[in-house]
Design a protein around this motif. Structure first.
Motif, short mmCIF file in Angstrom:
data_model
loop_
_atom_site.label_atom_id
_atom_site.label_comp_id
_atom_site.label_asym_id
_atom_site.label_seq_id
_atom_site.Cartn_x
_atom_site.Cartn_y
_atom_site.Cartn_z
N GLY A 246 -20.99 -15.36 24.29
CA GLY A 246 -20.39 -16.45 23.53
C GLY A 246 -19.27 -17.09 24.33
O GLY A 246 -18.65 -16.43 25.17
N LEU A 247 -19.00 -18.36 24.07
CA LEU A 247 -17.98 -19.08 24.82
C LEU A 247 -16.60 -19.01 24.16
O LEU A 247 -15.58 -19.37 24.78
N LEU A 248 -16.55 -18.59 22.90
CA LEU A 248 -15.28 -18.35 22.21
C LEU A 248 -14.34 -19.55 22.22
O LEU A 248 -13.12 -19.42 22.30
N GLY A 249 -14.93 -20.75 22.15
CA GLY A 249 -14.12 -21.96 22.12
C GLY A 249 -13.99 -22.64 23.46
O GLY A 249 -13.59 -23.80 23.55
N CYS A 250 -14.30 -21.93 24.55
CA CYS A 250 -14.27 -22.52 25.87
C CYS A 250 -15.51 -23.41 26.08
O CYS A 250 -16.48 -23.33 25.31
N VAL A 251 -15.46 -24.21 27.11
CA VAL A 251 -16.61 -25.05 27.45
C VAL A 251 -17.30 -24.44 28.67
O VAL A 251 -16.66 -23.75 29.47
N PRO A 252 -18.60 -24.66 28.81
CA PRO A 252 -19.34 -24.05 29.92
C PRO A 252 -18.73 -24.38 31.29
O PRO A 252 -18.33 -25.50 31.55
N ASN A 253 -18.69 -23.38 32.13
CA ASN A 253 -18.22 -23.54 33.50
C ASN A 253 -18.79 -22.39 34.31
O ASN A 253 -18.82 -21.26 33.84
N VAL A 254 -19.22 -22.67 35.53
CA VAL A 254 -19.86 -21.62 36.34
C VAL A 254 -19.08 -21.27 37.61
O VAL A 254 -19.49 -20.39 38.36
N TRP A 255 -17.95 -21.93 37.85
CA TRP A 255 -17.24 -21.76 39.11
C TRP A 255 -15.93 -20.99 38.94
O TRP A 255 -15.20 -21.18 37.96
N PRO A 256 -15.58 -20.15 39.90
CA PRO A 256 -14.32 -19.40 39.82
C PRO A 256 -13.08 -20.28 39.95
O PRO A 256 -12.02 -19.98 39.39
N TYR A 257 -13.18 -21.37 40.70
CA TYR A 257 -12.06 -22.26 40.94
C TYR A 257 -12.40 -23.69 40.52
O TYR A 257 -13.59 -24.06 40.47
N ASP A 258 -11.37 -24.50 40.22
CA ASP A 258 -11.63 -25.90 39.90
C ASP A 258 -11.61 -26.72 41.19
O ASP A 258 -11.37 -26.19 42.29
N SER A 259 -11.82 -28.02 41.07
CA SER A 259 -11.92 -28.87 42.27
C SER A 259 -10.58 -29.01 42.99
O SER A 259 -10.54 -29.50 44.12
N ASP A 260 -9.49 -28.60 42.34
CA ASP A 260 -8.18 -28.64 42.98
C ASP A 260 -7.79 -27.28 43.58
O ASP A 260 -6.66 -27.08 44.03
N GLY A 261 -8.74 -26.34 43.56
CA GLY A 261 -8.48 -25.04 44.15
C GLY A 261 -7.70 -24.08 43.28
O GLY A 261 -7.15 -23.09 43.77
N ARG A 262 -7.67 -24.34 41.97
CA ARG A 262 -6.96 -23.44 41.05
C ARG A 262 -7.94 -22.47 40.42
O ARG A 262 -9.01 -22.86 39.96
N LEU A 263 -7.55 -21.21 40.38
CA LEU A 263 -8.39 -20.17 39.79
C LEU A 263 -8.55 -20.41 38.30
O LEU A 263 -7.57 -20.63 37.59
N ILE A 264 -9.79 -20.35 37.82
CA ILE A 264 -10.07 -20.48 36.39
C ILE A 264 -10.21 -19.07 35.83
O ILE A 264 -11.16 -18.36 36.13
N THR A 265 -9.24 -18.67 35.05
CA THR A 265 -9.25 -17.31 34.53
C THR A 265 -8.70 -17.27 33.13
O THR A 265 -8.42 -18.31 32.52
N GLY A 266 -8.57 -16.07 32.59
CA GLY A 266 -8.07 -15.89 31.23
C GLY A 266 -7.56 -14.48 31.07
O GLY A 266 -7.49 -13.71 32.03
N PRO A 267 -7.23 -14.10 29.84
CA PRO A 267 -6.74 -12.73 29.59
C PRO A 267 -7.76 -11.69 30.01
O PRO A 267 -8.96 -11.86 29.82
N SER A 268 -7.27 -10.60 30.59
CA SER A 268 -8.16 -9.53 31.04
C SER A 268 -8.83 -8.85 29.85
O SER A 268 -8.27 -8.77 28.76
N VAL A 269 -10.05 -8.38 30.09
CA VAL A 269 -10.78 -7.62 29.09
C VAL A 269 -10.78 -6.16 29.53
O VAL A 269 -11.18 -5.86 30.65
N PRO A 270 -10.34 -5.25 28.69
CA PRO A 270 -10.27 -3.81 29.05
C PRO A 270 -11.63 -3.30 29.49
O PRO A 270 -12.65 -3.73 28.94
#
Length: 258
Positions: free
Chosen positions: A234-258
């Motif tokens: 499930g996307l949990l409110g996020c929108v689909p994305n398949v890349w680790p970084y955006d086009s400006d070179g910023r890491l796309i991440t979120g809260p860690s999952v245990p």
């Protein structure tokens, strides 16, 4: 599904490419250094036999349409290596990888290799971290292997790392990124119209596990889903994305999952 088990494709949800192993059932159709050598990671989440990382999934290129591609449940467990190789992409010493396809699968090793090369060379991929580099080879020593295999064969390989992929998801274990044929061809419901994108998620997620990245979750409603998120659940409110970084070179991440 992580540890070199995988890495955007592990708990299973209904298959839609890609931490602690988790399980989520999918519809039947619908690091460089690893944390520890040989440690498993699944891409999406089926039942994982140990708390670690789960399995998970990803647009590719010129593969046959899903309706035209046979999807055997099992195969001989032997593989054909994609011929040739690629140049280095990224900075630093390249991690050498081989691409293999199980005998009996109608998708050619060259086709899979072309897609994997494209994904790993994308500037939004793991090379954006500034120190990861990749190079495909067909012989000699390798740091990891990408394998496309039938569900039963995937289950057997992933079980070596203590993961239960349930015939539906991918994993990264023992320096092997193992891609379930059904996921590669059918994707998941969230990527039903973007199978190529889902393949990128599979590779980015499982290679991410190989590089030592764990699972994360959605950082906020309307924001891009991280590649290390188990998007199949499930996307949990996020929108689909398949890349680790955006086009400006910023890491796309979120809260860690245990």
């Amino acid at each position: 599904m992580k540890r070199q088990l995988t890495g955007g494709l592990v708990a299973l949800a209904a298959f839609a490419a890609v931490g602690g192993a988790v399980v989520a059932w999918l519809p039947s159709d619908a690091k460089r250094p690893p944390t520890a050598a040989g440690s498993p990671t699944t891409t999406e989440s089926p039942k994982a036999r140990q708390t670690g990382r789960s399995p998970e999934p990803e647009k590719s290129g010129a593969s046959p349409s899903p309706s035209a591609t046979p999807l055997p449940r099992s195969g001989p467990g032997t593989f054909v290596t994609a011929p040739g190789g690629s140049g280095k992409v990224g900075k630093g010493t390249p991690m050498r990888y081989r691409v293999e396809v199980e005998n009996g699968i109608t998708i050619t090793p060259s086709d899979v290799a072309t897609q994997v090369e494209r994904i790993l060379a994308d500037p939004r991929g793991w090379t954006a971290d500034g120190h990861s580099a990749f190079q495909r080879v067909s012989s000699g020593p390798t740091d990891f292997v990408v394998r496309l295999a039938t569900p039963t064969t995937v289950d057997g390989i992933c079980a070596e790392g203590g993961l239960d992929t349930g015939g539906t998801v991918n994993c990264s274990v023992n320096h092997k990124v193992v891609v379930n044929l059904r996921r590669w061809v059918l994707a998941t419901k969230y990527y039903a119209n973007d199978v190529s994108g889902y393949r990128a998620l599979i590779i980015n997620h499982e290679v991410g596990h190989f590089l030592g990245h764990g699972h994360v979750t959605c950082p906020g409603k309307g924001r891009p889903a991280p590649a290390m998120m188990q998007q199949i659940k499930g996307l949990l409110g996020c929108v689909p994305n398949v890349w680790p970084y955006d086009s400006d070179g910023r890491l796309i991440t979120g809260p860690s999952v245990p």
